[in-house]
Write a protein that holds these residues in place. Structure first.
Motif, short mmCIF file in Angstrom:
data_model
loop_
_atom_site.label_atom_id
_atom_site.label_comp_id
_atom_site.label_asym_id
_atom_site.label_seq_id
_atom_site.Cartn_x
_atom_site.Cartn_y
_atom_site.Cartn_z
N UNK A 9 0.75 -1.29 0.03
CA UNK A 9 0.03 -0.21 -0.06
C UNK A 9 0.85 1.31 0.05
N UNK A 10 2.12 1.13 0.87
CA UNK A 10 2.56 2.44 1.07
C UNK A 10 3.76 2.57 -0.36
N UNK A 11 4.37 1.39 -0.79
CA UNK A 11 5.48 1.50 -1.54
C UNK A 11 4.86 0.96 -3.00
N UNK B 149 -3.08 0.79 -2.74
CA UNK B 149 -3.47 2.19 -1.84
C UNK B 149 -4.91 2.53 -1.81
N UNK B 150 -5.53 2.46 -3.16
CA UNK B 150 -6.94 2.81 -2.99
C UNK B 150 -7.94 1.72 -2.33
N UNK B 151 -7.43 0.35 -2.59
CA UNK B 151 -8.35 -0.54 -1.83
C UNK B 151 -8.30 -0.64 -0.67
N UNK C 12 -16.24 5.71 -6.21
CA UNK C 12 -15.52 5.42 -4.93
C UNK C 12 -16.18 5.96 -3.63
N UNK C 13 -15.97 7.26 -3.84
CA UNK C 13 -16.52 8.08 -2.53
C UNK C 13 -17.88 7.66 -2.03
N UNK C 14 -18.86 7.60 -2.79
CA UNK C 14 -20.07 7.11 -2.79
C UNK C 14 -20.09 5.87 -2.04
#
Lengths: 316, 272
Positions: free
Chosen positions: B24-26, B71-73, B133-135
């Motif tokens: 996620x970070x790298x 990261x998004x997941x 995604x936000x919804x």
């Protein structure tokens, strides 16, 4: 089973369903995309829209609309589908039985497999059996239905080998074998997650019960081990398993939406997604309400079974 | 913390979580290819030295896409959970502390919300809010709220009658002080445990929404969406559905195992 306990639970279920009906109506009424606009299309004139709104009762106050809807539902009238132009009750009725058949197959298969698996894991605690069963159940809870379904399709329905159909539905009245063949993959998908929960629950309860005083007493008395498990240990560890099954009905009903969509099973889930995509409000309302009713009733049945298995619950 | 490393499941959970959080970070930096770069000569390939996890229908490198989608997941799962747990806990604590009529009114409303299967509830809200995604994150958070409120309430209730709370009341401490200093810290355990496990549900629901076309939209590398886009080609290259599917499973499993180990550490009685 006391009548008072039953009535109290029934009353709670009815109260919850009232709240659900309000919630369903509220969510679907504030959905953007007016029903009149849906029927007439984007190019409709303002006059026609107003006339259609009057015809559908959309110009009435919200409370009147709600009471009208609930009144219809209580008479078995769910309105007319905006897209299909058919009575909703008709469309939903057929889908309902298809869904219930799928859910029932999954649930029965799971119960038959999961309880012995959980028992085995509890009896062979700490061995390879236990670890293997535990591992399968952990993986089961971490796979969303659409992943399981897709992986099962890759393995069992590829066009070259064609072990099982990739989707579709055959009426059991016409061809029962074909019906079962089409039901195997969807119900296996639904079953994996449930199996994980239930076998884990049975394992943890049974291993606790096996160390209890009454099991030790039975063993000391010289009761054969098989009888100790069947007569003393297992019945006492099943009540929590039933509780988990009843919670899992919620997962099952959610899972059915995805699974039916993937396997093209003509049930409530597929109908709901179709209705959501087309903003077919009466169908959305009917399916949602129906699923909530099924959920509430199965919870009620589970409560009654638990009360039967464990007399202490009735007085709680 | 040390107790978590005593159980094999806890260790596996920590290892999986470490891998996932590292990705996620790298992830976006260590991805060997551009996740959106088409390569017409390398479509639907299996794993090879050039493409460790194979390629999808446009010849995009699957490993790079998984890494850039991490990261998004994960953020989706954490975001939805934090929102849902936060709001739910506040409601639950208010109900638990207030008691009486306030409590029963709040609980009846929550019962009504809980009477709908989770995914169904989420679907309804997403449709109302519109896909994205936000919804989707908001919808999952709203779905989590009633369940979390219940757990927070029961945690507060179990603490509220303990001796140290009674002692504080006898000392004449203010209500806010008692809630903030005595009740909340002791009720936090179950809430944290439940929240950890819920992250895995949130990730799975988020991926499911992406799969149904109601969450992340193309050309996002959200993992559920990747499975949906590759489904047509799954018989020609099973890797393009298996890789994102397993990535979801590993992440969900990591949070799940870690949450279970946390629970056992908080409450030794439940460990078996």
């Amino acid at each position: 089973m006391s009548l008072a306990y039953f009535l109290r639970r029934l009353g709670a279920v009815l109260a919850v369903l009232c709240i659900v009906s309000v919630a369903v109506f509220a969510i679907t009424t504030i959905l953007p995309g007016n029903a009149a606009l849906m029927i007439l299309g984007e190019n409709a004139s303002a006059e026609n829209l107003a006339a259609m709104e009057r015809q559908l009762g959309l110009d009435q106050p919200v409370l009147v609309q709600y009471l009208h809807w609930v009144g219809g539902v209580l008479h078995g009238d769910f309105g007319t589908s905006l897209r299909l132009q058919l009575p909703v009750a008709e469309v939903v009725g057929e889908a309902f039985w298809n869904s219930m058949a799928l859910a029932a197959i999954a649930l029965v298969a799971v119960t038959v497999i999961a309880i012995p698996l959980g028992t085995l894991a509890a009896l062979k605690r700490g061995t390879g059996w236990d670890l293997g069963i535990g591992l399968i159940s952990y993986v089961g809870t971490a796979l969303p239905e659409f992943v399981t379904a897709t992986l099962l399709l890759v393995f069992f329905a590829d066009p070259v080998r064609q072990l099982l159909p990739a989707g579709g539905f055959v009426s059991p009245a016409e061809d029962f074998g074909g019906f079962i063949e089409h039901a195997i993959l969807p119900s296996a998908t639904l079953g994996l997650i449930l199996m994980a929960h239930i076998s884990r629950q049975v394992r943890s309860e049974l291993s606790e019960v096996l160390t209890s005083d009454y099991v030790r007493a039975a063993r000391l008395k010289g009761v054969p081990e098989g009888r100790v498990i069947r007569r003393h240990a297992l019945p006492n560890s099943l009540a929590p398993a039933v509780a988990v099954i009843s919670l899992d009905i919620g997962y099952l009903l959610g899972g059915i939406i995805v699974v039916e969509e993937i396997f093209a099973w003509p049930g409530l889930g597929r109908l709901l997604i179709y209705a959501l995509q087309n903003r077919d409000l009466p169908v959305i309302q009917a399916v949602t309400l129906l699923l909530a009713v099924v959920y509430a009733i199965s919870n009620l049945i589970a409560d009654l079974i638990i009360a039967k298995l464990d007399p202490r619950v009735r007085y709680a | 913390m040390r107790k978590i490393f005593k159980s094999p499941t806890g260790i596996i959970g920590v290892i999986l979580l470490t891998i996932v959080l590292f990705a996620t970070v790298f992830g976006p930096w260590i991805a060997p290819y551009d996740p959106q770069a088409f390569d017409a000569r390398a479509r639907l390939q299996g794993p090879s030295m050039a493409h460790w996890l194979g390629t999808d229908q446009y010849g995009r490198d699957l490993l790079s896409r998984i890494l850039s989608g991490a990261p998004s997941t994960v953020a989706f799962g954490l975001g939805a959970t934090v929102l849902g747990v936060g709001v739910g806990s506040v409601i639950g604590v208010i109900a638990g502390v207030a008691g009486g009529r306030t409590d029963s009114i709040i609980m009846r409303i929550l019962d009504g919300m809980l009477a709908m299967p989770e995914l169904l509830f989420t679907l309804l809200i997403v449709t109302f809010l519109g896909g994205g995604t936000t919804q989707a994150m908001l919808a999952v958070a709203v779905t989590f709220t009633p369940g979390m409120a219940r757990i927070a309430r029961s945690a507060v209730l179990s603490v509220r009658t303990r001796e140290y709370v009674l002692a504080a009341q006898a000392r004449g401490e203010s209500r806010a002080w008692i809630v903030g200093r005595e009740v909340l810290p002791n009720a936090l355990g179950p809430i944290i445990v439940e929240a950890t496990i819920r992250v895995s549900f949130a990730i799975m629901i988020g991926a499911t929404l992406g799969f149904l076309g109601l969450g992340a939209q193309p050309p996002s590398t959200e993992w559920g969406l990747m499975v949906a886009e590759a489904r047509q080609f799954m018989f020609r290259n099973p890797w393009c559905v298996a890789v994102p599917g397993l990535a979801i499973a590993i992440t969900a499993l990591g949070f799940n195992l870690f949450g279970d180990a946390l629970r056992d550490a908080f409450d030794p009685k439940r460990g078996h």
